[in-house]
Design a protein around this motif. Structure first.
Motif, PDB file in Angstrom:
ATOM      1  N   TYR A  15       0.821  -1.212   0.000  1.00 16.27           N
ATOM      2  CA  TYR A  15       0.000   0.000   0.000  1.00 16.27           C
ATOM      3  C   TYR A  15       0.857   1.266   0.000  1.00 16.27           C
ATOM      4  CZ  TYR A  15      -4.418  -2.485   0.462  1.00 16.27           C
ATOM      5  OH  TYR A  15      -5.521  -3.274   0.221  1.00 16.27           O
ATOM      6  N   ALA A  16       2.007   1.226   0.664  1.00 11.55           N
ATOM      7  CA  ALA A  16       2.924   2.373   0.630  1.00 11.55           C
ATOM      8  C   ALA A  16       3.427   2.607  -0.791  1.00 11.55           C
ATOM      9  CB  ALA A  16       4.091   2.145   1.597  1.00 11.55           C
ATOM     10  N   GLN A  17       3.748   1.523  -1.508  1.00 10.27           N
ATOM     11  CA  GLN A  17       4.173   1.653  -2.905  1.00 10.27           C
ATOM     12  C   GLN A  17       3.036   2.209  -3.770  1.00 10.27           C
ATOM     13  OE1 GLN A  17       7.320   1.056  -4.229  1.00 10.27           O
ATOM     14  NE2 GLN A  17       6.466   1.991  -6.051  1.00 10.27           N
ATOM     15  N   MET A  18       1.825   1.715  -3.537  1.00  9.16           N
ATOM     16  CA  MET A  18       0.674   2.236  -4.286  1.00  9.16           C
ATOM     17  C   MET A  18       0.490   3.729  -4.026  1.00  9.16           C
ATOM     18  SD  MET A  18      -2.092  -0.862  -3.832  1.00  9.16           S
ATOM     19  CE  MET A  18      -3.416   0.027  -4.627  1.00  9.16           C
ATOM     20  N   ALA A  19       0.647   4.150  -2.784  1.00  8.92           N
ATOM     21  CA  ALA A  19       0.499   5.568  -2.445  1.00  8.92           C
ATOM     22  C   ALA A  19       1.526   6.412  -3.185  1.00  8.92           C
ATOM     23  CB  ALA A  19       0.611   5.768  -0.935  1.00  8.92           C
ATOM     24  N   ARG A  20       2.764   5.916  -3.295  1.00  9.81           N
ATOM     25  CA  ARG A  20       3.796   6.652  -4.044  1.00  9.81           C
ATOM     26  C   ARG A  20       3.421   6.755  -5.523  1.00  9.81           C
ATOM     27  NH1 ARG A  20       6.925   4.006  -0.166  1.00  9.81           N
ATOM     28  NH2 ARG A  20       7.383   2.198  -1.471  1.00  9.81           N
ATOM     29  N   HIS A  21       2.880   5.660  -6.084  1.00  5.19           N
ATOM     30  CA  HIS A  21       2.436   5.712  -7.478  1.00  5.19           C
ATOM     31  C   HIS A  21       1.286   6.703  -7.651  1.00  5.19           C
ATOM     32  CE1 HIS A  21       5.003   2.716  -9.216  1.00  5.19           C
ATOM     33  NE2 HIS A  21       4.545   1.736  -8.463  1.00  5.19           N
ATOM     34  N   ILE A  22       0.377   6.741  -6.700  1.00  3.74           N
ATOM     35  CA  ILE A  22      -0.748   7.687  -6.780  1.00  3.74           C
ATOM     36  C   ILE A  22      -0.229   9.119  -6.754  1.00  3.74           C
ATOM     37  CG2 ILE A  22      -2.763   8.569  -5.529  1.00  3.74           C
ATOM     38  CD1 ILE A  22      -3.294   5.559  -4.786  1.00  3.74           C
ATOM     39  N   GLN A  23       0.748   9.401  -5.906  1.00  2.22           N
ATOM     40  CA  GLN A  23       1.346  10.734  -5.894  1.00  2.22           C
ATOM     41  C   GLN A  23       1.910  11.075  -7.268  1.00  2.22           C
ATOM     42  OE1 GLN A  23       4.108  10.103  -2.664  1.00  2.22           O
ATOM     43  NE2 GLN A  23       2.783  11.173  -1.207  1.00  2.22           N
ATOM     44  N   ASN A  24       2.616  10.132  -7.880  1.00  3.87           N
ATOM     45  CA  ASN A  24       3.186  10.360  -9.210  1.00  3.87           C
ATOM     46  C   ASN A  24       2.092  10.592 -10.248  1.00  3.87           C
ATOM     47  OD1 ASN A  24       5.771  10.010  -8.196  1.00  3.87           O
ATOM     48  ND2 ASN A  24       5.861   7.854  -8.761  1.00  3.87           N
ATOM     49  N   ILE A  25       1.010   9.826 -10.153  1.00  2.00           N
ATOM     50  CA  ILE A  25      -0.104   9.985 -11.094  1.00  2.00           C
ATOM     51  C   ILE A  25      -0.683  11.392 -10.993  1.00  2.00           C
ATOM     52  CG2 ILE A  25      -2.515   9.304 -11.496  1.00  2.00           C
ATOM     53  CD1 ILE A  25      -1.592   6.385 -10.846  1.00  2.00           C
ATOM     54  N   PHE A  26      -0.946  11.848  -9.773  1.00  2.00           N
ATOM     55  CA  PHE A  26      -1.547  13.173  -9.594  1.00  2.00           C
ATOM     56  C   PHE A  26      -0.572  14.291  -9.943  1.00  2.00           C
ATOM     57  CE2 PHE A  26      -4.963  10.999  -7.446  1.00  2.00           C
ATOM     58  CZ  PHE A  26      -6.057  11.819  -7.673  1.00  2.00           C
ATOM     59  N   GLU A  27       0.720  14.050  -9.791  1.00  2.00           N
ATOM     60  CA  GLU A  27       1.701  15.067 -10.166  1.00  2.00           C
ATOM     61  C   GLU A  27       1.894  15.120 -11.677  1.00  2.00           C
ATOM     62  OE1 GLU A  27       5.028  14.072  -7.673  1.00  2.00           O
ATOM     63  OE2 GLU A  27       4.002  14.851  -5.889  1.00  2.00           O
ATOM     64  N   GLU A  28       1.573  14.023 -12.366  1.00  7.14           N
ATOM     65  CA  GLU A  28       1.716  13.972 -13.819  1.00  7.14           C
ATOM     66  C   GLU A  28       0.610  14.733 -14.544  1.00  7.14           C
ATOM     67  OE1 GLU A  28       0.754  10.436 -16.610  1.00  7.14           O
ATOM     68  OE2 GLU A  28       2.843  10.200 -16.001  1.00  7.14           O
ATOM     69  N   THR A  29      -0.586  14.777 -13.943  1.00  9.17           N
ATOM     70  CA  THR A  29      -1.709  15.433 -14.601  1.00  9.17           C
ATOM     71  C   THR A  29      -2.512  16.256 -13.608  1.00  9.17           C
ATOM     72  OG1 THR A  29      -3.706  15.125 -15.925  1.00  9.17           O
ATOM     73  CG2 THR A  29      -3.221  13.415 -14.311  1.00  9.17           C
ATOM     74  N   SER A  30      -3.034  17.362 -14.059  1.00  9.47           N
ATOM     75  CA  SER A  30      -3.911  18.167 -13.212  1.00  9.47           C
ATOM     76  C   SER A  30      -5.382  17.791 -13.430  1.00  9.47           C
ATOM     77  CB  SER A  30      -3.707  19.663 -13.513  1.00  9.47           C
ATOM     78  OG  SER A  30      -4.051  19.918 -14.862  1.00  9.47           O
ATOM     79  N   ASP A  31      -5.631  16.862 -14.360  1.00  9.12           N
ATOM     80  CA  ASP A  31      -7.003  16.451 -14.629  1.00  9.12           C
ATOM     81  C   ASP A  31      -7.420  15.373 -13.630  1.00  9.12           C
ATOM     82  OD1 ASP A  31      -9.281  16.508 -16.890  1.00  9.12           O
ATOM     83  OD2 ASP A  31      -9.023  14.471 -16.090  1.00  9.12           O
ATOM     84  N   LEU A  32      -8.402  15.687 -12.810  1.00  9.96           N
ATOM     85  CA  LEU A  32      -8.834  14.785 -11.747  1.00  9.96           C
ATOM     86  C   LEU A  32      -9.310  13.446 -12.292  1.00  9.96           C
ATOM     87  CD1 LEU A  32      -9.503  14.224  -8.779  1.00  9.96           C
ATOM     88  CD2 LEU A  32     -11.737  15.267  -9.206  1.00  9.96           C
ATOM     89  N   TYR A  33     -10.126  13.462 -13.354  1.00 10.38           N
ATOM     90  CA  TYR A  33     -10.667  12.207 -13.871  1.00 10.38           C
ATOM     91  C   TYR A  33      -9.589  11.331 -14.497  1.00 10.38           C
ATOM     92  CZ  TYR A  33     -15.372  13.265 -12.563  1.00 10.38           C
ATOM     93  OH  TYR A  33     -16.487  13.516 -11.813  1.00 10.38           O
ATOM     94  N   ALA A  34      -8.624  11.928 -15.149  1.00  9.46           N
ATOM     95  CA  ALA A  34      -7.517  11.136 -15.687  1.00  9.46           C
ATOM     96  C   ALA A  34      -6.730  10.493 -14.553  1.00  9.46           C
ATOM     97  CB  ALA A  34      -6.600  12.019 -16.537  1.00  9.46           C
ATOM     98  N   ALA A  35      -6.488  11.238 -13.487  1.00 11.19           N
ATOM     99  CA  ALA A  35      -5.754  10.694 -12.342  1.00 11.19           C
ATOM    100  C   ALA A  35      -6.550   9.585 -11.658  1.00 11.19           C
ATOM    101  CB  ALA A  35      -5.419  11.806 -11.354  1.00 11.19           C
TER     102      ALA A  35
END
Length: 164
Positions: A15-35
């Motif tokens: 889950y810690a690894q997933m959280a890091r990936h989620i941070q990267n996803i949200f930092e990659e795009t400002s579009d909420l639905y894409a994230a």
């Protein structure tokens, strides 16, 4: 985006690894639905023995289906209805070991046997919920509960503040 899933010794590490990936996803795009779409795909990749993973977002005092992975789902859920609506009404995570014994369960996939729903809070207001179903009874344990709370907390720093 290429994500390599490695072997984990504990669910906490996963889950810690997933959280890091989620941070990267949200930092990659400002579009909420894409994230959120990429995050639901991420959950489907990481979580074993699941058949539905995604989001319901709170809009106009009801939950509206958001991005997900799995069979088509109910588009609107009233607060208090089903496991998702109960999580919002009670402002608390819901873990159901046997959805067939749950009197208000809303079935999107008749093969689901257990479910975990975790509210996403933004400045103490509910933004929506993470919803994950499994065809296995009692699939989700306390470690999954804590892990889902970590994912929900990770989201809270990236999603817009809900209207008052």
């Amino acid at each position: 985006m290429d994500i390599t899933i490695t072997e984990f010794h504990t669910k906490k590490e996963m889950y810690a690894q997933m959280a890091r990936h989620i941070q990267n996803i949200f930092e990659e795009t400002s579009d909420l639905y894409a994230a959120l779409a990429n995050t639901s795909a991420l959950m489907a990749l990481y979580l074993k023995d699941i058949n539905w993973a995604g989001f319901y977002l709170l809009k106009n005092k009801e939950l509206i289906l958001g991005p997900f992975q799995g069979k088509p789902a109910v588009a609107r859920i009233q607060i208090g209805d089903g496991v998702c609506g109960t999580a919002v009404r009670e402002r608390a995570q819901q873990r159901v070991d046997d959805v067939h014994s749950c009197c208000n369960h809303i079935a999107c996939d008749l093969n689901s046997s257990s479910e975990i729903v975790t509210p996403i809070f933004v400045q103490d207001q509910i933004f929506g919920v993470i919803d994950v179903d499994s065809p296995l009874p009692a699939r989700f344990d306390e470690e999954d509960g804590e892990g889902m709370k970590l994912l929900a907390e990770t989201f809270s720093g990236y999603v817009p503040i809900p209207p008052g």
